[in-house]
Design an enzyme around this catalytic site. Structure first.
Site, short mmCIF file in Angstrom:
data_model
loop_
_atom_site.label_atom_id
_atom_site.label_comp_id
_atom_site.label_asym_id
_atom_site.label_seq_id
_atom_site.Cartn_x
_atom_site.Cartn_y
_atom_site.Cartn_z
CG HIS A 155 -6.06 2.02 4.91
ND1 HIS A 155 -5.62 2.95 5.82
CD2 HIS A 155 -5.08 1.09 4.80
CE1 HIS A 155 -4.41 2.58 6.25
NE2 HIS A 155 -4.07 1.47 5.64
CD GLU B 14 -3.99 -2.54 7.05
OE1 GLU B 14 -2.89 -2.83 6.55
OE2 GLU B 14 -4.55 -1.45 6.87
CB SER C 196 4.65 -2.56 11.88
OG SER C 196 4.31 -1.22 12.20
CD GLU D 106 -3.11 5.49 6.57
OE1 GLU D 106 -3.01 5.54 5.33
OE2 GLU D 106 -2.26 4.91 7.29
CG ASN E 102 -1.75 1.20 1.38
OD1 ASN E 102 -1.84 2.03 0.46
ND2 ASN E 102 -2.38 1.37 2.53
CD1 TRP E 103 3.88 1.27 -2.67
CD2 TRP E 103 3.66 2.20 -4.70
NE1 TRP E 103 4.69 0.58 -3.54
CE2 TRP E 103 4.58 1.13 -4.78
CE3 TRP E 103 3.37 2.94 -5.86
CZ2 TRP E 103 5.22 0.79 -5.98
CZ3 TRP E 103 3.99 2.59 -7.04
CH2 TRP E 103 4.91 1.52 -7.11
CE LYS E 104 -0.24 3.20 4.73
NZ LYS E 104 -0.27 3.26 6.17
N GLY F 208 2.19 1.75 10.74
CA GLY F 208 3.21 2.79 10.63
C GLY F 208 3.88 3.13 11.95
N GLY G 7 2.42 -1.29 4.20
CA GLY G 7 2.65 0.12 3.86
C GLY G 7 4.12 0.42 3.68
N GLY G 8 4.74 0.96 4.71
CA GLY G 8 6.12 1.45 4.65
C GLY G 8 7.11 0.53 3.96
P1 PGA Z 1 2.47 -0.12 7.59
O1 PGA Z 1 1.02 0.21 6.93
O2 PGA Z 1 2.91 -1.41 6.96
O3 PGA Z 1 3.33 1.04 7.19
O4 PGA Z 1 2.27 -0.25 9.04
C1 PGA Z 1 0.08 -0.79 6.72
C2 PGA Z 1 -1.17 -0.21 6.10
O5 PGA Z 1 -1.57 0.90 6.47
O6 PGA Z 1 -1.79 -0.86 5.24
#
Ligand code: PGA
Length: 246
Positions: free
Chosen positions: A93, A165, A211, A95, A9-11, A171, A232-233
């Site tokens: 998600h 999640e 994470s 966010e 997930n590149w956000k 993150g 994500g990251g």
């Molecule tokens: P993260 O993000 O791996 O950076 O914790 C996961 C996500 O939000 O899908």
């Protein structure tokens, strides 16, 4: 046997050019595995170009709207995504829920519109730190899924991927232990059996997210009810992405 599904997930990171280069470089090194679906959920602006260079990597959108067209400034429709060969969409998600105020009713409309169009929604659920500390995770996640999947048929469930999640692990570097992640993913599978039936529950793909890194993905994927990860990251750097999927 269920496949595995690992999606980056590149956000809101990378330019179009950087995204295209990433997919080209990773595709050149990626060994296709018939038992694993790999994907990248990218910002809308680069989806069209990414689908042109992707071969084994599924390109996913990070959001969409449920109406086919109309006066919905800033939104992207499912037919628009279909026209550029995108058919995976991350929905709900945390966010989107927390920053942009998406509620379960809206998420449900999106999931229904996506499955009706033969898309795969990657439906996210998960609890805040407060809910986690109050030990109310399972009740919270079950309620989210009950609402988000209302009206989705058992047959359509074969297209749905669920991503668990915990918000406190996103993150933050605080990864849920594989045991905690397993416990909730198992609970999710049991809840799907209650909402549908055991056959649907046995088939549904459930990802863990929060994470996940190349160093911890193996332990997470070794859990019986975890079929993949939403990352994500650690999905933003080519070597790290390859470390996740290989
Ligand atoms: P993260 O993000 O791996 O950076 O914790 C996961 C996500 O939000 O899908």
């Amino acid at each position: 046997m269920r496949k595995q599904i690992i999606v980056g997930n590149w956000k809101m990171f990378k330019t179009n050019e950087q995204g295209v280069q990433f997919i080209k470089n990773v595709e050149a090194k990626l060994k296709a595995n018939p038992n694993m679906i790999v994907g990248v959920a990218a910002p809308t602006v680069m989806l069209s170009d990414l689908t042109k260079v992707a071969k084994n990597i599924k390109i996913a959108a990070q959001n969409c709207y449920f109406e086919k067209e109309g006066a919905f400034t800033g939104e992207t429709s499912i037919p628009m995504l279909q026209a550029i060969n995108v058919n995976y969409v991350v929905i709900g998600h945390s966010e989107r829920r927390d920053i942009f105020g998406e509620c379960d009713q809206m998420i449900n409309s999106k999931v229904k519109a996506l499955v009706a169009a033969n898309f795969t929604p990657i439906l996210c659920c998960g609890e805040s730190l407060e809910i986690y500390e109050a030990k109310k995770t399972m009740a919270h996640v079950a309620e989210q899924l009950t609402q988000d999947l209302a009206g989705v048929t058992a047959e359509q469930m074969s297209q749905v991927v669920i991503a668990y999640e915990p918000i406190w692990a996103i993150g933050t570097g605080k990864v849920a232990t594989p045991e905690i992640a397993q416990e909730i993913c198992q609970g999710i599978r049991q809840h799907i059996a209650k909402l549908y039936n055991q056959a649907v529950a046995n088939e549904v793909l459930i990802q863990y997210g929060g994470s996940v890194k190349p160093e911890n993905i193996k332990d997470i994927l070794s859990q019986p009810d975890i079929d993949g990860a939403l990352v994500g990251g650690a999905s933003l750097i080519e070597d790290s992405y390859l470390g996740l999927v290989q």
